[in-house]
Design a protein around this motif. Structure first.
Motif, PDB file in Angstrom:
ATOM      1  N   GLY A 192       0.813  -1.214   0.000  1.00  0.00           N
ATOM      2  CA  GLY A 192       0.000   0.000   0.000  1.00  0.00           C
ATOM      3  C   GLY A 192       0.836   1.248   0.000  1.00  0.00           C
ATOM      4  N   SER A 193       2.101   1.116   0.377  1.00  0.00           N
ATOM      5  CA  SER A 193       2.996   2.269   0.448  1.00  0.00           C
ATOM      6  C   SER A 193       3.717   2.448  -0.881  1.00  0.00           C
ATOM      7  CB  SER A 193       4.020   2.051   1.564  1.00  0.00           C
ATOM      8  OG  SER A 193       4.872   3.149   1.700  1.00  0.00           O
ATOM      9  N   GLY A 194       3.914   3.703  -1.261  1.00  0.00           N
ATOM     10  CA  GLY A 194       4.671   4.004  -2.464  1.00  0.00           C
ATOM     11  C   GLY A 194       3.846   4.124  -3.721  1.00  0.00           C
ATOM     12  N   ALA A 195       2.548   3.835  -3.646  1.00  0.00           N
ATOM     13  CA  ALA A 195       1.687   3.921  -4.822  1.00  0.00           C
ATOM     14  C   ALA A 195       1.176   5.353  -5.017  1.00  0.00           C
ATOM     15  CB  ALA A 195       0.507   2.971  -4.688  1.00  0.00           C
ATOM     16  N   PRO A 196       0.858   5.724  -6.253  1.00  0.00           N
ATOM     17  CA  PRO A 196       0.221   7.031  -6.472  1.00  0.00           C
ATOM     18  C   PRO A 196      -1.099   7.109  -5.732  1.00  0.00           C
ATOM     19  CG  PRO A 196       0.941   6.049  -8.541  1.00  0.00           C
ATOM     20  CD  PRO A 196       1.074   4.986  -7.493  1.00  0.00           C
ATOM     21  N   GLY A 197      -1.578   8.302  -5.501  1.00  0.00           N
ATOM     22  CA  GLY A 197      -2.804   8.490  -4.741  1.00  0.00           C
ATOM     23  C   GLY A 197      -4.022   7.892  -5.435  1.00  0.00           C
ATOM     24  N   LEU A 198      -4.993   7.509  -4.623  1.00  0.00           N
ATOM     25  CA  LEU A 198      -6.248   6.988  -5.155  1.00  0.00           C
ATOM     26  C   LEU A 198      -7.047   8.092  -5.834  1.00  0.00           C
ATOM     27  CD1 LEU A 198      -7.410   4.717  -2.211  1.00  0.00           C
ATOM     28  CD2 LEU A 198      -6.961   3.948  -4.530  1.00  0.00           C
ATOM     29  N   GLU A 199      -7.652   7.743  -6.961  1.00  0.00           N
ATOM     30  CA  GLU A 199      -8.536   8.677  -7.648  1.00  0.00           C
ATOM     31  C   GLU A 199      -9.960   8.121  -7.617  1.00  0.00           C
ATOM     32  OE1 GLU A 199      -7.106   9.607 -11.578  1.00  0.00           O
ATOM     33  OE2 GLU A 199      -5.038   9.239 -10.951  1.00  0.00           O
ATOM     34  N   PRO A 200     -10.963   8.973  -7.398  1.00  0.00           N
ATOM     35  CA  PRO A 200     -12.356   8.493  -7.301  1.00  0.00           C
ATOM     36  C   PRO A 200     -12.960   8.198  -8.674  1.00  0.00           C
ATOM     37  CG  PRO A 200     -12.287  10.867  -7.038  1.00  0.00           C
ATOM     38  CD  PRO A 200     -10.853  10.415  -7.141  1.00  0.00           C
ATOM     39  N   VAL A 212      -0.934  -1.872  -6.874  1.00  0.00           N
ATOM     40  CA  VAL A 212      -0.521  -1.384  -5.558  1.00  0.00           C
ATOM     41  C   VAL A 212       0.627  -2.193  -4.968  1.00  0.00           C
ATOM     42  CG1 VAL A 212      -2.308  -2.718  -4.335  1.00  0.00           C
ATOM     43  CG2 VAL A 212      -1.356  -0.633  -3.299  1.00  0.00           C
ATOM     44  N   ALA A 213       0.592  -3.523  -5.126  1.00  0.00           N
ATOM     45  CA  ALA A 213       1.676  -4.330  -4.564  1.00  0.00           C
ATOM     46  C   ALA A 213       2.991  -4.069  -5.284  1.00  0.00           C
ATOM     47  CB  ALA A 213       1.307  -5.808  -4.635  1.00  0.00           C
ATOM     48  N   TRP A 214       2.925  -3.876  -6.601  1.00  0.00           N
ATOM     49  CA  TRP A 214       4.153  -3.641  -7.373  1.00  0.00           C
ATOM     50  C   TRP A 214       4.873  -2.390  -6.888  1.00  0.00           C
ATOM     51  CZ3 TRP A 214       5.960   0.318 -10.487  1.00  0.00           C
ATOM     52  CH2 TRP A 214       7.113   0.032 -11.222  1.00  0.00           C
ATOM     53  N   TYR A 215       4.144  -1.354  -6.576  1.00  0.00           N
ATOM     54  CA  TYR A 215       4.790  -0.134  -6.084  1.00  0.00           C
ATOM     55  C   TYR A 215       5.510  -0.380  -4.764  1.00  0.00           C
ATOM     56  CZ  TYR A 215       2.907   2.922  -9.689  1.00  0.00           C
ATOM     57  OH  TYR A 215       2.637   3.528 -10.890  1.00  0.00           O
ATOM     58  N   SER A 216       4.987  -1.300  -3.952  1.00  0.00           N
ATOM     59  CA  SER A 216       5.682  -1.640  -2.714  1.00  0.00           C
ATOM     60  C   SER A 216       6.902  -2.514  -2.986  1.00  0.00           C
ATOM     61  CB  SER A 216       4.731  -2.362  -1.757  1.00  0.00           C
ATOM     62  OG  SER A 216       3.643  -1.533  -1.404  1.00  0.00           O
ATOM     63  N   HIS A 217       6.795  -3.418  -3.973  1.00  0.00           N
ATOM     64  CA  HIS A 217       7.947  -4.254  -4.323  1.00  0.00           C
ATOM     65  C   HIS A 217       9.180  -3.417  -4.659  1.00  0.00           C
ATOM     66  CE1 HIS A 217       4.896  -7.238  -4.466  1.00  0.00           C
ATOM     67  NE2 HIS A 217       4.828  -7.462  -5.752  1.00  0.00           N
ATOM     68  N   ARG A 218       8.974  -2.233  -5.226  1.00  0.00           N
ATOM     69  CA  ARG A 218      10.089  -1.410  -5.720  1.00  0.00           C
ATOM     70  C   ARG A 218      11.146  -1.154  -4.655  1.00  0.00           C
ATOM     71  NH1 ARG A 218       8.373   3.907  -7.029  1.00  0.00           N
ATOM     72  NH2 ARG A 218      10.006   4.190  -8.586  1.00  0.00           N
ATOM     73  N   ALA A 219      10.730  -1.141  -3.402  1.00  0.00           N
ATOM     74  CA  ALA A 219      11.698  -0.867  -2.337  1.00  0.00           C
ATOM     75  C   ALA A 219      12.832  -1.887  -2.346  1.00  0.00           C
ATOM     76  CB  ALA A 219      11.003  -0.869  -0.980  1.00  0.00           C
ATOM     77  N   LEU A 220      12.542  -3.132  -2.732  1.00  0.00           N
ATOM     78  CA  LEU A 220      13.573  -4.171  -2.721  1.00  0.00           C
ATOM     79  C   LEU A 220      14.721  -3.820  -3.645  1.00  0.00           C
ATOM     80  CD1 LEU A 220      14.617  -6.963  -1.908  1.00  0.00           C
ATOM     81  CD2 LEU A 220      13.245  -7.940  -3.776  1.00  0.00           C
ATOM     82  N   TRP A 221      14.426  -3.514  -4.895  1.00  0.00           N
ATOM     83  CA  TRP A 221      15.537  -3.233  -5.812  1.00  0.00           C
ATOM     84  C   TRP A 221      16.129  -1.841  -5.592  1.00  0.00           C
ATOM     85  CZ3 TRP A 221      10.867  -5.235  -7.746  1.00  0.00           C
ATOM     86  CH2 TRP A 221       9.979  -4.348  -8.358  1.00  0.00           C
TER      87      TRP A 221
END
Length: 405
Positions: A192-200, A212-221
């Protein structure tokens, strides 16, 4: 007597009710807090419902977790801290203008969390929150919360595209990594962290769930190629509630790029990645094996067969209590669905042993509680044949093979 598992949830969530944060704020912020609280409208229905008390009612929480077979928990944030527009996990780094008040709000949460964990000694490992805007402030807070008894480590937020702070690979964050290594503080990075903001917008919301999960994965690399694990070999990094099936494929991909970076200098990969890779003494998969763990929240049946590729000693099960997507009140059934055919010794590691090693839980002290409330080994060994009515966790969804990122 049947042998019972000790089960530690490596991913639960808690927080104070809005006004209950007030006593934990510094006095100079109280007038601003009162004005903010009067105008605040909670955007989360689950935090306005009767069940919201599960976030802060210690006795109810202990009883519900015990009934679910869980004897201890790692506690991530959930409710809205002072001066935040939403939950801190998805709020993103603030602008410099918002930094002072939001930083005061997060420190209030950390103080509240220390008291909340102290109400159940040995059964809660609270995860403190920091911000990235001023790394020296974050390092000071890391030292303070360690002294205050929070053993869950620190939650490092992601950096969305266009954020007002540098990316996680930036050397400006060196004070944070150094403090975590010096004080033996686990570094947690939650989904949930690191993703762009939610749009309605319907399409935007659907895309958010996919990405959303992919944006969190980025921290690893970012941390690998930023040299963080190279400079801090004792750092412990936990990727929580991001799934687990993506890890083997991503490590293969990172190792491939690392080899190309270090190979023929005339290749495009080497021209771009060579300078960073030259500073590394290990491959990405070797850094993962040494420095990383997985908070494999409600690990699904299609992920469990990958446990040896990920590392049985790296996986920590979590229930995600009290979220709708969590396994409560069917955690025993969730464990049966994913772990029925797994060797009990491996289950002991993934259910509790690994979390005890990372977060400092005392398994011997938890054993009497587990003997009363933990699931029996033979119970978990019985395959689940019917999904409980009303179960909402993804672990109970029909098995669909999906390709990892």
């Amino acid at each position: 007597m049947s042998e019972r598992y000790t089960v530690i949830s490596a991913d639960c969530h808690a927080g104070a009710d809005l006004l209950d944060y007030r006593p934990y704020l510094e006095k100079k912020y109280l007038d601003e807090f009162d004005a903010w609280a009067r105008a605040y409208v909670n955007p989360f229905a689950d935090l306005a419902a009767e069940d919201a008390a599960r976030n802060w009612d210690s006795d109810r929480r202990l009883a519900e977790l015990a009934a679910d077979g869980i004897v201890a928990e790692v506690v991530y944030p959930n409710t809205v801290p002072p001066f935040f527009p939403s939950g801190s996990l998805t709020a993103g780094p603030p602008s410099q203008a918002d930094y002072e008040l939001r930083w005061a709000g997060l420190r209030a949460h950390n103080r509240w969390l220390a008291d909340f964990c102290a109400r159940a000694p040995g059964r809660r490992a609270g995860v403190a929150q920091i911000m990235l805007n001023v790394p020296e402030d974050a390092a000071d807070e890391i030292r303070r919360v360690r002294e205050a008894g929070l053993t869950g480590g620190v939650l490092v937020p992601g950096v969305p595209p266009g954020a007002p702070v540098p990316a996680l690979h930036s050397p400006v964050y060196e004070p944070i990594w150094a403090a975590c290594e010096e004080y033996d503080v686990p570094v947690n990075h939650h989904g949930g962290s690191g993703a762009p903001g939610l749009e309605p917008d319907p399409a935007a919301l659907a895309v958010f769930i996919v990405e959303v999960a992919w944006y969190s994965h980025r921290a690893l690399w970012h941390l690998i190629f930023g040299g963080v694990f190279e400079r801090h070999p004792r750092l412990r990094f936990v990727l929580s509630e991001q799934g687990a099936d993506w890890i083997p494929g991503v490590l293969d991909t990172l190792d491939y790029f690392y080899a190309r970076y270090r190979g023929d200098p005339s290749t495009a990969e080497a021209k771009f990645g060579g300078p960073a890779a030259e500073r590394l003494s290990l491959t990405p998969s070797e850094y993962f094996a040494r420095n990383c763990w997985v908070g494999a929240t409600f690990m699904k049946p299609n992920e469990t067969p990958l446990r040896h590729r990920i590392g049985v000693d790296k996986i920590m099960w979590g229930s995600d209590y009290p979220h709708d997507e969590g396994t409560h009140p069917y955690s025993r059934e969730a464990l049966r669905r994913s772990y029925a055919d797994v060797d009990p010794a491996e289950n002991r590691a993934m259910f509790a042993g690994n979390a005890a090693a990372v977060y400092g839980f005392d398994l011997a002290a938890l054993r009497p509680v587990a003997e009363r409330h933990g699931p029996a080994v033979e119970e978990i060994a019985e395959p689940l044949t019917a999904v409980p009515e009303g179960a909402t966790s993804p672990v109970f969804a029909p098995e669909i093979i999906r390709r990892a990122w």
